[in-house]
Design a protein around this motif. Structure first.
Motif, PDB file in Angstrom:
ATOM      1  N   GLY A   1       0.957  -1.149   0.093  1.00 15.61           N
ATOM      2  CA  GLY A   1       0.140   0.175   0.025  1.00 15.61           C
ATOM      3  C   GLY A   1       0.862   1.223  -0.006  1.00 15.61           C
ATOM      4  N   LEU A   2       0.686   2.152  -0.919  1.00 18.55           N
ATOM      5  CA  LEU A   2       1.448   3.348  -1.167  1.00 18.55           C
ATOM      6  C   LEU A   2       0.643   4.492  -0.457  1.00 18.55           C
ATOM      7  CD1 LEU A   2       3.915   4.785  -1.931  1.00 18.55           C
ATOM      8  CD2 LEU A   2       2.729   5.012  -4.252  1.00 18.55           C
ATOM      9  N   LEU A   3       0.917   5.013   0.558  1.00 16.85           N
ATOM     10  CA  LEU A   3       0.239   6.271   1.358  1.00 16.85           C
ATOM     11  C   LEU A   3       0.947   7.588   1.040  1.00 16.85           C
ATOM     12  CD1 LEU A   3      -0.949   4.829   4.600  1.00 16.85           C
ATOM     13  CD2 LEU A   3      -2.531   5.479   2.924  1.00 16.85           C
ATOM     14  N   GLY A   4       0.004   8.721   1.071  1.00 19.53           N
ATOM     15  CA  GLY A   4       0.487  10.007   1.097  1.00 19.53           C
ATOM     16  C   GLY A   4       0.732  10.748  -0.216  1.00 19.53           C
ATOM     17  N   ALA A   5       0.430   9.860  -1.363  1.00  9.81           N
ATOM     18  CA  ALA A   5       0.628  10.575  -2.668  1.00  9.81           C
ATOM     19  C   ALA A   5      -0.618  10.657  -3.288  1.00  9.81           C
ATOM     20  CB  ALA A   5       1.523   9.642  -3.368  1.00  9.81           C
ATOM     21  N   GLY A   6      -1.806  11.235  -2.749  1.00 12.05           N
ATOM     22  CA  GLY A   6      -3.150  11.034  -2.939  1.00 12.05           C
ATOM     23  C   GLY A   6      -3.807   9.905  -2.629  1.00 12.05           C
ATOM     24  N   GLN A  56       7.008  -0.598 -10.428  1.00 10.60           N
ATOM     25  CA  GLN A  56       5.624  -0.457 -10.452  1.00 10.60           C
ATOM     26  C   GLN A  56       5.295   0.846  -9.594  1.00 10.60           C
ATOM     27  OE1 GLN A  56       3.106  -3.558  -9.143  1.00 10.60           O
ATOM     28  NE2 GLN A  56       4.757  -4.917  -8.984  1.00 10.60           N
ATOM     29  N   LEU A  57       6.356   1.631  -9.198  1.00  9.80           N
ATOM     30  CA  LEU A  57       5.871   2.929  -8.284  1.00  9.80           C
ATOM     31  C   LEU A  57       5.794   3.886  -9.330  1.00  9.80           C
ATOM     32  CD1 LEU A  57       8.452   2.432  -5.305  1.00  9.80           C
ATOM     33  CD2 LEU A  57       5.979   2.007  -5.189  1.00  9.80           C
ATOM     34  N   PRO A  58       5.029   5.130  -9.017  1.00  6.36           N
ATOM     35  CA  PRO A  58       4.963   6.184  -9.825  1.00  6.36           C
ATOM     36  C   PRO A  58       6.367   6.655 -10.186  1.00  6.36           C
ATOM     37  CG  PRO A  58       3.281   6.207  -8.460  1.00  6.36           C
ATOM     38  CD  PRO A  58       3.961   5.157  -7.971  1.00  6.36           C
ATOM     39  N   GLU A  59       6.811   7.244 -11.147  1.00 10.29           N
ATOM     40  CA  GLU A  59       7.967   7.664 -11.359  1.00 10.29           C
ATOM     41  C   GLU A  59       8.425   8.938 -10.373  1.00 10.29           C
ATOM     42  OE1 GLU A  59      10.706   9.710 -15.164  1.00 10.29           O
ATOM     43  OE2 GLU A  59       8.519   8.914 -15.662  1.00 10.29           O
ATOM     44  N   GLY A  60       9.523   8.899  -9.867  1.00 13.01           N
ATOM     45  CA  GLY A  60      10.085  10.011  -9.008  1.00 13.01           C
ATOM     46  C   GLY A  60       9.374   9.795  -7.489  1.00 13.01           C
ATOM     47  N   THR A  61       8.887   8.897  -7.291  1.00 12.52           N
ATOM     48  CA  THR A  61       8.494   8.545  -5.868  1.00 12.52           C
ATOM     49  C   THR A  61       9.646   8.566  -4.925  1.00 12.52           C
ATOM     50  OG1 THR A  61       6.441   7.251  -6.552  1.00 12.52           O
ATOM     51  CG2 THR A  61       7.251   7.042  -4.124  1.00 12.52           C
ATOM     52  N   VAL A  62       9.567   9.367  -3.741  1.00  6.93           N
ATOM     53  CA  VAL A  62      10.578   9.257  -2.730  1.00  6.93           C
ATOM     54  C   VAL A  62       9.938   8.797  -1.621  1.00  6.93           C
ATOM     55  CG1 VAL A  62      12.123  10.561  -1.312  1.00  6.93           C
ATOM     56  CG2 VAL A  62      11.822  11.245  -3.781  1.00  6.93           C
ATOM     57  N   LEU A 109      -3.741   0.152   6.166  1.00  2.15           N
ATOM     58  CA  LEU A 109      -3.853   1.596   5.496  1.00  2.15           C
ATOM     59  C   LEU A 109      -4.638   2.513   6.612  1.00  2.15           C
ATOM     60  CD1 LEU A 109      -4.781   0.826   2.012  1.00  2.15           C
ATOM     61  CD2 LEU A 109      -2.618   1.574   2.800  1.00  2.15           C
ATOM     62  N   VAL A 110      -5.533   2.311   7.061  1.00  5.42           N
ATOM     63  CA  VAL A 110      -6.248   2.813   8.273  1.00  5.42           C
ATOM     64  C   VAL A 110      -5.437   3.274   9.528  1.00  5.42           C
ATOM     65  CG1 VAL A 110      -8.094   3.111   9.932  1.00  5.42           C
ATOM     66  CG2 VAL A 110      -8.558   2.194   7.508  1.00  5.42           C
ATOM     67  N   TYR A 111      -4.643   2.104   9.904  1.00  6.88           N
ATOM     68  CA  TYR A 111      -3.833   2.122  11.191  1.00  6.88           C
ATOM     69  C   TYR A 111      -2.806   3.112  10.783  1.00  6.88           C
ATOM     70  CZ  TYR A 111      -1.039   0.378  15.092  1.00  6.88           C
ATOM     71  OH  TYR A 111       0.131   0.516  16.150  1.00  6.88           O
ATOM     72  N   HIS A 112      -1.948   3.123   9.706  1.00 11.47           N
ATOM     73  CA  HIS A 112      -0.863   4.020   9.522  1.00 11.47           C
ATOM     74  C   HIS A 112      -1.356   5.235   8.854  1.00 11.47           C
ATOM     75  CE1 HIS A 112       2.326   1.178  10.495  1.00 11.47           C
ATOM     76  NE2 HIS A 112       1.478   0.179   9.858  1.00 11.47           N
ATOM     77  N   ALA A 113      -2.481   5.565   8.615  1.00  9.32           N
ATOM     78  CA  ALA A 113      -2.910   6.863   8.167  1.00  9.32           C
ATOM     79  C   ALA A 113      -2.826   7.824   9.129  1.00  9.32           C
ATOM     80  CB  ALA A 113      -4.079   6.735   7.411  1.00  9.32           C
TER      81      ALA A 113
END
Length: 282
Positions: free
Chosen positions: A19-24, A55-61, A278-282
């Protein structure tokens, strides 16, 4: 200040859900499973650095990584996975935990409960809302894993190889798998990742519900999990029982029946822990 980018992993022997969080809107990605007992450091690095990275969006840090995975009860395995992550994301904050902690956080949040995994393998614990207080030892697919996909798949193969299936089920098995005794034994005893191989046969149970032999395998296998694990926690009678994993999801009707039979408080069932994490870490 920009939101921190977080990667959350729920990794089993068969597959890893990210799960990728923080980019929308949260993004869900998938790779093969990470199993430090069966994979080398190089293979694990390739999963992170090649299979996932592309698979990650380009430029993801990535700023933070929370990795929950199978086989991570031993410190050497935690270090192996952490090193693989660090080699790809050297400046990220990295936390590596056993998949049971991931299940507990996903299912119970910050409350108490009995959290159980029924997937390729099986495990359980009593979680007090912060830490895992009790954990009945998981013995792996050779000695334990009651109620898991590997455990149930092994039962299917036993019924087939011992000629216990009736003609109807045997014909369905032959049509679906087109295999032989020699191929089965080769895959179980000589090839790697035998637990994944065995778990594949649990699908036969899902395909043939209502046949009395199939129902017997399911009821006996899941009852073995209750007897050997759930019963070992005295808290099982006073706090809710929660389950996650493919086996729990597909055969939740039997889990509910067992809870009713033994007068145990039924909680929630999640197909995977990711929504809860995702809920826990949001």
């Amino acid at each position: 200040m920009a939101a921190k980018i977080k990667l959350i992993a729920d990794s089993g022997s068969t597959k890893t859900e990210w799960g990728l969080l923080g980019a929308g809107k949260p993004v869900i990605l998938k790779t093969q499973g990470v199993s430090p007992y069966f994979q080398s450091a190089e293979q694990i690095r390739d999963i992170f650095g090649v299979e996932l990275s592309k698979q990650l969006p380009e430029g993801t840090v990535v700023d933070e990584i929370y990795f929950y995975g199978t086989g991570l009860s031993q410190q050497k395995n935690i270090e192996l996975v952490a090193a693989g992550l660090k080699s790809v994301w050297p400046v990220a904050h990295i936390e590596v935990q056993h998949d049971l902690m991931g299940a507990a956080r996903a299912l119970c949040g910050r409350g108490e409960g009995i959290a159980s995994i029924l997937g390729t393998g099986s495990n359980s614990c009593y979680y007090d809302g912060n830490t895992i207080v009790k954990n009945n030892p998981g013995l792996g697919y050779v000695l334990g894993d009651e109620g898991s996909g590997a455990y149930l798949g092994r039962k299917v193969l036993q019924y087939y190889l011992y000629n216990t299936f009736d003609e109807e089920l045997r014909a369905r098995f032959d049509l679906k798998y087109k295999t032989t005794k020699d191929e089965i034994l080769e895959s179980v005893y000589r090839k790697p990742l035998a637990n994944r191989y065995l778990a594949n046969y649990a699908e036969f149970l899902s395909d043939n519900r209502q046949h009395f032999m199939i129902e017997n395998i399911l009821e006996d296998g899941l009852n073995d999990f209750f007897f050997n694990h759930i019963y070992k926690y005295r808290e099982s009678w006073t706090t809710e029982l929660h389950f996650t994993g493919g086996i729990a999801w597909h055969f939740q009707d039997i889990l509910k029946e067992l809870c009713e039979l033994y007068e145990l408080p039924m909680g929630k069932i999640l197909r995977t822990p990711m929504d809860g994490l995702l809920v826990y870490h949001a």
